[in-house]
Enzyme design. Structure first.
Site, short mmCIF file in Angstrom:
data_model
loop_
_atom_site.label_atom_id
_atom_site.label_comp_id
_atom_site.label_asym_id
_atom_site.label_seq_id
_atom_site.Cartn_x
_atom_site.Cartn_y
_atom_site.Cartn_z
N HIS A 129 0.85 -1.20 0.00
CA HIS A 129 0.00 0.00 0.00
C HIS A 129 0.90 1.25 0.00
O HIS A 129 1.77 1.40 0.86
CB HIS A 129 -0.94 0.02 1.21
CG HIS A 129 -1.97 1.10 1.10
ND1 HIS A 129 -3.17 0.93 0.46
CD2 HIS A 129 -1.93 2.40 1.49
CE1 HIS A 129 -3.84 2.06 0.47
NE2 HIS A 129 -3.11 2.98 1.08
N ALA A 130 0.66 2.14 -0.96
CA ALA A 130 1.56 3.27 -1.17
C ALA A 130 1.64 4.19 0.06
O ALA A 130 0.63 4.45 0.71
CB ALA A 130 1.09 4.08 -2.38
N HIS A 160 0.23 11.59 -5.96
CA HIS A 160 -0.28 11.71 -4.59
C HIS A 160 0.87 11.59 -3.57
O HIS A 160 1.02 12.42 -2.67
CB HIS A 160 -1.33 10.62 -4.35
CG HIS A 160 -1.84 10.56 -2.95
ND1 HIS A 160 -3.00 11.20 -2.55
CD2 HIS A 160 -1.33 10.00 -1.82
CE1 HIS A 160 -3.19 11.01 -1.26
NE2 HIS A 160 -2.20 10.27 -0.79
N GLU A 161 1.69 10.56 -3.75
CA GLU A 161 2.79 10.34 -2.79
C GLU A 161 3.82 11.48 -2.86
O GLU A 161 4.31 11.94 -1.83
CB GLU A 161 3.48 8.99 -3.06
CG GLU A 161 2.57 7.78 -2.87
CD GLU A 161 1.83 7.78 -1.55
OE1 GLU A 161 2.36 8.32 -0.56
OE2 GLU A 161 0.69 7.25 -1.49
N HIS A 164 3.01 14.43 -0.75
CA HIS A 164 3.47 14.34 0.65
C HIS A 164 4.94 14.77 0.77
O HIS A 164 5.33 15.54 1.63
CB HIS A 164 3.35 12.91 1.17
CG HIS A 164 1.94 12.43 1.39
ND1 HIS A 164 1.07 13.05 2.23
CD2 HIS A 164 1.27 11.36 0.88
CE1 HIS A 164 -0.10 12.38 2.24
NE2 HIS A 164 0.01 11.36 1.42
N GLU A 188 -2.98 15.15 2.25
CA GLU A 188 -3.43 14.21 1.22
C GLU A 188 -3.83 14.90 -0.07
O GLU A 188 -3.99 14.25 -1.11
CB GLU A 188 -4.63 13.40 1.76
CG GLU A 188 -4.35 12.59 3.02
CD GLU A 188 -3.27 11.54 2.86
OE1 GLU A 188 -2.99 11.14 1.71
OE2 GLU A 188 -2.67 11.15 3.88
N HIS A 291 -6.54 0.59 5.81
CA HIS A 291 -6.54 1.59 6.88
C HIS A 291 -7.25 1.14 8.15
O HIS A 291 -7.12 1.79 9.18
CB HIS A 291 -7.19 2.89 6.36
CG HIS A 291 -6.51 3.42 5.13
ND1 HIS A 291 -6.59 2.79 3.91
CD2 HIS A 291 -5.73 4.51 4.94
CE1 HIS A 291 -5.90 3.47 3.01
NE2 HIS A 291 -5.36 4.51 3.60
N TYR A 301 -8.86 11.73 3.78
CA TYR A 301 -9.05 11.57 2.33
C TYR A 301 -10.34 12.26 1.88
O TYR A 301 -10.43 12.76 0.76
CB TYR A 301 -9.05 10.10 1.93
CG TYR A 301 -7.79 9.39 2.34
CD1 TYR A 301 -6.57 9.73 1.76
CD2 TYR A 301 -7.78 8.42 3.33
CE1 TYR A 301 -5.39 9.11 2.14
CE2 TYR A 301 -6.62 7.78 3.72
CZ TYR A 301 -5.42 8.13 3.13
OH TYR A 301 -4.26 7.53 3.51
O1 X8Z Z 1 -4.22 5.35 1.23
C1 X8Z Z 1 -4.14 6.19 0.35
C2 X8Z Z 1 -2.78 6.73 -0.06
C3 X8Z Z 1 -1.88 6.68 1.16
S1 X8Z Z 1 -0.68 7.89 1.21
C4 X8Z Z 1 -2.24 5.92 -1.20
N1 X8Z Z 1 -5.27 6.63 -0.27
C5 X8Z Z 1 -6.60 6.17 0.13
C6 X8Z Z 1 -6.85 4.72 -0.22
O2 X8Z Z 1 -6.05 4.13 -0.96
O3 X8Z Z 1 -7.84 4.16 0.25
C7 X8Z Z 1 -5.35 7.64 -1.33
C8 X8Z Z 1 -6.78 7.70 -1.72
C9 X8Z Z 1 -7.56 7.08 -0.60
ZN ZN Z 2 -1.49 9.93 1.16
#
Ligand code: X8Z
Ligand code: ZN
Length: 394
Positions: A129-130, A160-161, A164, A188, A291, A301
């Site tokens: 997960h990024a 997105h990353e 940050h 975010e 999450h 988000y």
């Molecule tokens: O978790 C993230 C990012 C983390 S820095 C990649 N996002 C949420 C998800 O993947 O559920 C970005 C959009 C929503």
């Molecule tokens: Zn993020």
């Protein structure tokens, strides 16, 4: 008004837009799969949305929008372009970095390139997960960790990353206590803001598409806006419901034996999405979302999804862009870069309303910018939906 009330107020603003999209998608999927699988009323079943959480429906774009006549095949398919042009994972990050550099940000450090993880290792398990990390901003040790795949979704996630990372960089001179985002949502939203500027014209400037392809794509704004909405609009109720569920768990309002039922009740209420079949008594579907076991707050988000449009609209106005918002790109615009950096450099030294005001002139979270951005799509959806019964009883 309390912060949580603010989030509900904005959802009230955006709900008609989501409802219109939901209505159209439900009808198209019903025509495609048949009414036994997708009914013309009620919830959308979660398994036909092209994403296991139903948080982005981009993967079913082809099923819900067919361009008319001469516009057919006018869409830009970024996933295909990345493969055709043989752009690899590192080049994808370089392209995103270049966008920030065009706005006047400092280049990423050597250690970023040496220590980040970009490609899924073959010899061990990693969390794919990024994420973005500020390990030691005194020595500029900033890194990302993601298993990049060469497709449009990950191209967007890279931006997105890096959002940050450039935020960390922008406030690195502040005292430690202020080294954070104005609020979590701001952190975010930075990279997400840039993704709104990935317009056909921008892609032409960086040689990803030809002038002819860019022109063709611009000729069908509904196609462009539909692609964006299947991610941007769809994520609004999802990002709102997730922490609603968690809050009920933490306050004890949801008892342990109701964890899964409560999850689906909220998904039905906010997203109009239901479980594809009865769930087993011991099922725990929220656990499949990173999450939840990761204990990462999620309202951030939701805020980002709203804020990115406020930032975008305001910057487009300030740089004198005169046209529909989906055609505006802040790429290579010095003034937009200065305005953005000035806000990011505040870190957490001021309250978020003041940071918002520094960039946009307003102190209020608002769904208006997002509505403005999608207005042409909303008009089109209203025509499509004229004879349909919309809503799902949520
Ligand atoms: O978790 C993230 C990012 C983390 S820095 C990649 N996002 C949420 C998800 O993947 O559920 C970005 C959009 C929503
Ligand atoms: Zn993020």
């Amino acid at each position: 008004m309390s912060f949580l009330d603010e989030t509900d107020r904005v959802w009230d603003e955006l709900k008609p837009l989501y409802e219109a999209l939901h209505c159209h998608v439900r009808d198209e999927l019903s025509n495609y799969y048949g009414e036994e699988i997708v009914g013309k009323a009620g919830n959308l079943p979660a398994h036909v949305l092209g994403n296991m959480w139903g948080q982005s429906w981009s993967n079913i774009y082809d099923l819900v929008y067919t361009p008319e006549g001469s516009l057919s095949s006018s869409e830009i398919n970024l996933s295909n372009i990345l493969i055709e042009k043989d752009i690899d994972e590192i080049e994808m990050v370089k392209i995103a970095e270049n966008f920030f550099l065009s706005l006047g940000f400092e280049p990423l450090s050597d250690t970023f390139w040496e220590r980040s993880l970009f490609i899924k290792p073959q010899d061990r398990n990693v969390v794919c997960h990024a994420s973005a990390w500020d390990l030691n901003s005194d020595i500029n040790d900033l890194r990302i960790k993601m298993c990049i795949e060469r497709n449009a979704e990950d191209f967007s996630t890279i931006h997105h990353e890096l959002g940050h990372i450039f935020y960390y960089q922008a406030y690195s001179d502040l005292p430690d206590i202020f080294q954070s985002g104005a609020n979590d949502g701001f952190h975010e939203a930075v990279g997400d803001l840039l993704t709104l500027s990935i317009t056909p014209e921008y892609l032409q400037k960086i040689d990803m598409v030809s002038e002819e392809e860019a022109k063709q794509a611009n000729a069908d704004p509904i196609s462009l806006l539909m692609q964006q909405a299947l991610d941007g609009v769809v994520s609004v109720p999802w990002t709102l419901m997730l922490d609603k569920w968690r809050a009920k768990v933490f306050t004890g309002e949801t008892s342990p034996d109701e964890l899964n039922n409560s999850w689906w009740a909220l998904r039905e209420f906010y997203q109009g999405i239901g479980a594809p079949r009865d769930r087993d008594a011991d099922a725990f579907d929220p656990g499949a979302k990173y999450h939840i076991p990761g204990n990462t707050p999620y309202t951030r988000y939701y805020l980002a999804k709203i804020l990115q449009y406020q930032f975008h609209e305001s910057l487009c106005n300030q740089i004198g862009f005169d046209g529909p918002l989906h055609e505006c790109s802040i790429y290579d615009n010095e003034l937009a870069g200065e305005k953005l950096r000035a806000m990011l450099a505040l870190g957490q030294s001021k309250d978020w309303q003041t940071a918002l005001e520094a960039l946009t002139g307003t102190r209020e979270l608002s769904g208006k910018s997002m509505l403005n951005y999608y207005q042409p799509l909303k008009d089109w959806l209203d025509v499509q939906n004229a004879e349909r019964t919309c809503g799902w009883g949520g």
